[in-house]
Motif scaffolding. Structure first.
Motif, PDB file in Angstrom:
ATOM      1  N   LYS A   1       0.758  -1.104   0.041  1.00 39.00           N
ATOM      2  CA  LYS A   1      -0.151  -0.069  -0.124  1.00 39.00           C
ATOM      3  C   LYS A   1       0.946   1.301   0.052  1.00 39.00           C
ATOM      4  CE  LYS A   1      -1.635  -1.345   3.863  1.00 39.00           C
ATOM      5  NZ  LYS A   1      -2.805  -1.291   5.191  1.00 39.00           N
ATOM      6  N   PRO A   2       0.265   2.410  -0.485  1.00 41.11           N
ATOM      7  CA  PRO A   2       0.837   3.769  -0.357  1.00 41.11           C
ATOM      8  C   PRO A   2       0.851   4.204   1.165  1.00 41.11           C
ATOM      9  CG  PRO A   2      -1.098   4.187  -1.323  1.00 41.11           C
ATOM     10  CD  PRO A   2      -0.923   2.626  -1.252  1.00 41.11           C
ATOM     11  N   LEU A   3       1.840   5.054   1.549  1.00 37.17           N
ATOM     12  CA  LEU A   3       1.785   5.335   2.972  1.00 37.17           C
ATOM     13  C   LEU A   3       0.442   5.943   3.594  1.00 37.17           C
ATOM     14  CD1 LEU A   3       5.430   6.813   3.040  1.00 37.17           C
ATOM     15  CD2 LEU A   3       4.813   4.464   3.285  1.00 37.17           C
ATOM     16  N   ASP A   4       0.230   5.787   4.526  1.00 36.53           N
ATOM     17  CA  ASP A   4      -0.822   6.348   5.283  1.00 36.53           C
ATOM     18  C   ASP A   4      -0.591   6.941   6.693  1.00 36.53           C
ATOM     19  OD1 ASP A   4      -0.831   4.017   7.082  1.00 36.53           O
ATOM     20  OD2 ASP A   4      -2.201   2.934   6.015  1.00 36.53           O
TER      21      ASP A   4
ATOM     22  N   MET B   1       7.011   4.741  11.034  1.00 33.34           N
ATOM     23  CA  MET B   1       8.274   4.997  10.388  1.00 33.34           C
ATOM     24  C   MET B   1       9.035   6.499  11.102  1.00 33.34           C
ATOM     25  SD  MET B   1       9.965   3.531   8.141  1.00 33.34           S
ATOM     26  CE  MET B   1      11.675   4.046   8.164  1.00 33.34           C
ATOM     27  N   LEU B   2       8.532   7.289  11.473  1.00 33.16           N
ATOM     28  CA  LEU B   2       9.032   8.488  12.124  1.00 33.16           C
ATOM     29  C   LEU B   2       9.428   7.990  13.420  1.00 33.16           C
ATOM     30  CD1 LEU B   2       6.774  11.506  10.896  1.00 33.16           C
ATOM     31  CD2 LEU B   2       8.896  11.008  10.294  1.00 33.16           C
ATOM     32  N   LEU B   3       8.827   7.262  14.290  1.00 32.59           N
ATOM     33  CA  LEU B   3       9.077   6.550  15.480  1.00 32.59           C
ATOM     34  C   LEU B   3      10.325   5.937  15.137  1.00 32.59           C
ATOM     35  CD1 LEU B   3       8.514   6.370  18.614  1.00 32.59           C
ATOM     36  CD2 LEU B   3       7.084   4.370  17.956  1.00 32.59           C
ATOM     37  N   LEU B   4      10.549   4.916  14.267  1.00 31.54           N
ATOM     38  CA  LEU B   4      11.639   4.149  14.018  1.00 31.54           C
ATOM     39  C   LEU B   4      12.839   4.773  13.919  1.00 31.54           C
ATOM     40  CD1 LEU B   4      10.215   1.267  11.947  1.00 31.54           C
ATOM     41  CD2 LEU B   4      10.584   1.262  14.444  1.00 31.54           C
ATOM     42  N   CYS B   5      12.551   6.046  13.025  1.00 31.14           N
ATOM     43  CA  CYS B   5      13.845   6.840  12.632  1.00 31.14           C
ATOM     44  C   CYS B   5      14.246   7.459  14.176  1.00 31.14           C
ATOM     45  CB  CYS B   5      13.518   7.942  11.591  1.00 31.14           C
ATOM     46  SG  CYS B   5      13.001   7.171  10.112  1.00 31.14           S
ATOM     47  N   LEU B   6      13.526   7.895  14.788  1.00 31.54           N
ATOM     48  CA  LEU B   6      13.849   8.478  16.283  1.00 31.54           C
ATOM     49  C   LEU B   6      14.601   7.549  16.909  1.00 31.54           C
ATOM     50  CD1 LEU B   6      13.558  10.939  18.460  1.00 31.54           C
ATOM     51  CD2 LEU B   6      11.354   9.881  18.931  1.00 31.54           C
ATOM     52  N   ILE B   7      13.967   6.242  16.980  1.00 28.74           N
ATOM     53  CA  ILE B   7      14.702   5.301  17.727  1.00 28.74           C
ATOM     54  C   ILE B   7      16.111   5.044  17.318  1.00 28.74           C
ATOM     55  CG2 ILE B   7      14.554   2.636  18.188  1.00 28.74           C
ATOM     56  CD1 ILE B   7      11.477   2.913  18.424  1.00 28.74           C
ATOM     57  N   TRP B   8      16.386   4.912  15.975  1.00 21.16           N
ATOM     58  CA  TRP B   8      17.546   4.577  15.372  1.00 21.16           C
ATOM     59  C   TRP B   8      18.478   5.547  15.602  1.00 21.16           C
ATOM     60  CZ3 TRP B   8      14.766   2.895  10.227  1.00 21.16           C
ATOM     61  CH2 TRP B   8      13.981   1.386  10.460  1.00 21.16           C
ATOM     62  N   SER B   9      18.012   7.070  15.536  1.00 23.47           N
ATOM     63  CA  SER B   9      19.015   7.811  15.981  1.00 23.47           C
ATOM     64  C   SER B   9      19.400   7.848  17.511  1.00 23.47           C
ATOM     65  CB  SER B   9      18.415   9.303  15.582  1.00 23.47           C
ATOM     66  OG  SER B   9      17.292   9.531  16.504  1.00 23.47           O
TER      67      SER B   9
ATOM     68  N   TRP C   1       7.849  -5.332   9.122  1.00 21.68           N
ATOM     69  CA  TRP C   1       6.132  -5.427   8.926  1.00 21.68           C
ATOM     70  C   TRP C   1       5.741  -4.320   7.954  1.00 21.68           C
ATOM     71  CZ3 TRP C   1       2.409  -1.787   9.989  1.00 21.68           C
ATOM     72  CH2 TRP C   1       1.232  -2.251   9.982  1.00 21.68           C
ATOM     73  N   LEU C   2       6.732  -3.165   8.140  1.00 14.54           N
ATOM     74  CA  LEU C   2       6.324  -1.983   7.247  1.00 14.54           C
ATOM     75  C   LEU C   2       6.623  -2.437   5.733  1.00 14.54           C
ATOM     76  CD1 LEU C   2       7.470   0.865   9.482  1.00 14.54           C
ATOM     77  CD2 LEU C   2       5.072   0.610   8.510  1.00 14.54           C
ATOM     78  N   LEU C   3       7.655  -3.125   5.505  1.00 13.40           N
ATOM     79  CA  LEU C   3       8.132  -3.433   4.361  1.00 13.40           C
ATOM     80  C   LEU C   3       7.204  -4.528   3.813  1.00 13.40           C
ATOM     81  CD1 LEU C   3      12.014  -3.897   4.650  1.00 13.40           C
ATOM     82  CD2 LEU C   3      10.791  -2.179   3.517  1.00 13.40           C
ATOM     83  N   ARG C   4       6.608  -5.224   4.515  1.00 13.69           N
ATOM     84  CA  ARG C   4       5.706  -6.379   3.917  1.00 13.69           C
ATOM     85  C   ARG C   4       4.401  -5.753   3.539  1.00 13.69           C
ATOM     86  NH1 ARG C   4       7.540  -9.673   8.209  1.00 13.69           N
ATOM     87  NH2 ARG C   4       5.566  -9.254   9.322  1.00 13.69           N
ATOM     88  N   HIS C   5       4.030  -4.558   4.054  1.00 14.72           N
ATOM     89  CA  HIS C   5       2.656  -4.057   3.978  1.00 14.72           C
ATOM     90  C   HIS C   5       2.770  -2.589   3.048  1.00 14.72           C
ATOM     91  CE1 HIS C   5       1.888  -6.855   7.252  1.00 14.72           C
ATOM     92  NE2 HIS C   5       0.618  -6.959   6.851  1.00 14.72           N
TER      93      HIS C   5
ATOM     94  N   GLN D   1       5.189   0.384   0.508  1.00 18.07           N
ATOM     95  CA  GLN D   1       5.791   0.611  -0.667  1.00 18.07           C
ATOM     96  C   GLN D   1       7.180   0.856  -0.060  1.00 18.07           C
ATOM     97  OE1 GLN D   1       4.095   3.219  -3.297  1.00 18.07           O
ATOM     98  NE2 GLN D   1       2.339   1.901  -3.691  1.00 18.07           N
ATOM     99  N   ALA D   2       8.133   0.190  -0.551  1.00 17.37           N
ATOM    100  CA  ALA D   2       9.509   0.165   0.228  1.00 17.37           C
ATOM    101  C   ALA D   2      10.323   1.769   0.005  1.00 17.37           C
ATOM    102  CB  ALA D   2      10.462  -0.841   0.128  1.00 17.37           C
ATOM    103  N   SER D   3       9.904   2.004  -1.222  1.00 16.67           N
ATOM    104  CA  SER D   3      10.658   3.261  -1.902  1.00 16.67           C
ATOM    105  C   SER D   3      10.099   4.509  -0.899  1.00 16.67           C
ATOM    106  CB  SER D   3      10.363   3.601  -3.095  1.00 16.67           C
ATOM    107  OG  SER D   3       8.836   3.508  -3.397  1.00 16.67           O
ATOM    108  N   ARG D   4       8.778   4.566  -0.551  1.00 18.00           N
ATOM    109  CA  ARG D   4       8.229   5.609   0.367  1.00 18.00           C
ATOM    110  C   ARG D   4       8.672   5.576   1.561  1.00 18.00           C
ATOM    111  NH1 ARG D   4       6.148   5.265  -4.772  1.00 18.00           N
ATOM    112  NH2 ARG D   4       4.284   6.588  -5.279  1.00 18.00           N
ATOM    113  N   LEU D   5       8.865   4.383   2.160  1.00 14.19           N
ATOM    114  CA  LEU D   5       9.409   4.284   3.515  1.00 14.19           C
ATOM    115  C   LEU D   5      10.735   4.701   3.625  1.00 14.19           C
ATOM    116  CD1 LEU D   5       8.144   0.620   4.384  1.00 14.19           C
ATOM    117  CD2 LEU D   5       7.300   2.908   5.099  1.00 14.19           C
ATOM    118  N   GLY D   6      11.563   4.547   2.276  1.00 17.19           N
ATOM    119  CA  GLY D   6      13.124   4.856   2.346  1.00 17.19           C
ATOM    120  C   GLY D   6      13.571   5.992   2.658  1.00 17.19           C
ATOM    121  N   VAL D   7      12.305   6.827   1.685  1.00 17.00           N
ATOM    122  CA  VAL D   7      12.536   8.768   1.928  1.00 17.00           C
ATOM    123  C   VAL D   7      12.535   8.776   3.320  1.00 17.00           C
ATOM    124  CG1 VAL D   7      11.521  10.646   1.258  1.00 17.00           C
ATOM    125  CG2 VAL D   7      11.795   8.895  -0.547  1.00 17.00           C
ATOM    126  N   LEU D   8      11.570   8.397   4.131  1.00 23.09           N
ATOM    127  CA  LEU D   8      11.109   8.671   5.454  1.00 23.09           C
ATOM    128  C   LEU D   8      12.500   8.298   6.390  1.00 23.09           C
ATOM    129  CD1 LEU D   8       7.300   7.782   5.928  1.00 23.09           C
ATOM    130  CD2 LEU D   8       8.562  10.144   5.986  1.00 23.09           C
TER     131      LEU D   8
END
Length: 312
Positions: free
Chosen positions: A5-8, A15-23, A243-247, A249-256
């Motif tokens: 699916k496209p991002l919702d 995804m933003l929460l994950l980016c915060l965790i990874w930083s 889980w996000l990658l399975r559900h 679009q990876a390219s959209r997630l990659g930008v975030l």
């Protein structure tokens, strides 16, 4: 047909929460370095993460078989993963968490170059080469622009730390190339993660003792950081990412995902009082758009096509 699916709102928020965790993982490593050596902390978190992933796989009925031969490329990616975090832990001895997270996230550039060489279907387009030029130009500015001092008149090894962080990004990129070009590409993501975590635990724990990086004072902050690294970073965040990658679009997630270096710069300055010199900031402003151009070319091309079609 791709069912992703496209991002919702849910995916963007997660995804933003994950980016915060990874930083925050880099911030936690740096903040607790005096109480627990970063290399030892990464080794221990990897061991706990490997145990939790093993339990997760058992619950799902997944298992690792030596008969299929996947352990061979698994050892390679495990070794590269361990090398990446060996370089990360050594980098943090010399440079800031903000510098580390920016240089570490050059990994997609190295991955794109490797895949361009290995896979005909991954040949780089002209715009992606522009992105690579921007990224490496930004690296040059950040490295050569000066300002590598901790305090006035006191020389530091920030340049060495930055170089180690960049090499960690190269190791991460090489891991991506191996996963994409071997039998690991068809394995469940949890199994590949298990190879990486097990190798990191064994190799980094050994390296910790060889290099004398065994400092461990069980202060409350150190224990909280270790729990955060083990439960949240090495286990929960990676499972959420898969889980996000399975559900979606990876390219959209990659930008975030490239908000991670931005979070790292802000949190390093806020929580650790890390100075941000102008040359590093200028370099970052070249590196990050360059990485986005390399990683998100397909999505950008699709957007451009839709925009042209709309105005015809």
């Amino acid at each position: 047909m791709d069912s992703r699916k496209p991002l919702d709102a849910l995916s963007v928020s997660l995804m933003l929460l994950l980016c915060l965790i990874w930083s925050m993982q880099q911030i936690a490593l740096k903040a607790t370095a005096a109480d627990i050596a970063p290399m030892l902390q990464i080794a221990l978190r990897s061991g706990v993460g490997a145990l939790l992933v093993s339990v997760f796989m058992a619950i799902r009925g997944q298992h690792v078989s030596l008969a299929d031969g996947n352990w061979r490329p698994g050892l390679v990616v495990g070794g590269l993963f361990a090398l990446e975090y060996l370089l990360v832990s050594e980098s943090l001895r010399y440079t800031s968490a903000a510098h580390l997270v920016v240089f570490l996230y050059t990994a997609p550039v190295f991955a794109a170059l490797g895949l361009h060489w290995k896979l005909p279907s991954e040949r780089l387009a002209a715009l992606q080469w522009v992105g690579i030029a921007l990224a490496f130009g930004g690296i040059a500015v950040a490295f050569l622009g000066g300002g590598h001092r901790v305090t006035a008149g006191e020389p530091s090894n920030v340049l060495l730390g930055d170089f180690l962080a960049l090499m960690a990004g190269a190791a991460w990129g090489a891991t991506t190339v191996v996963v994409r070009t071997t039998s690991l590409s068809s394995l469940p993501a949890a199994q590949t993660l298990l190879y990486q975590l097990l190798a990191a635990f064994v190799l980094l724990l050994t390296a910790s003792f060889i290099l004398g990086q065994t400092t461990f004072h069980p202060t409350p902050l150190a224990l909280w950081a270790l729990a955060f690294q083990s439960l949240i970073v090495s286990f929960a965040s990676f499972l959420a990412w898969f889980w996000l990658l399975r559900h979606y679009q990876a390219s959209r997630l990659g930008v975030l995902s490239f908000t991670t270096p931005l979070f790292g710069i802000v949190l390093g300055a806020w929580l650790l009082n890390e100075p941000i010199n102008p040359s590093f900031m200028t370099g970052s402003l070249l590196i990050l758009p360059g990485i986005v151009l390399v990683s998100s070319y397909g999505m950008l091309k699709q957007w451009a096509g839709a925009l042209i079609a709309r105005h015809q």
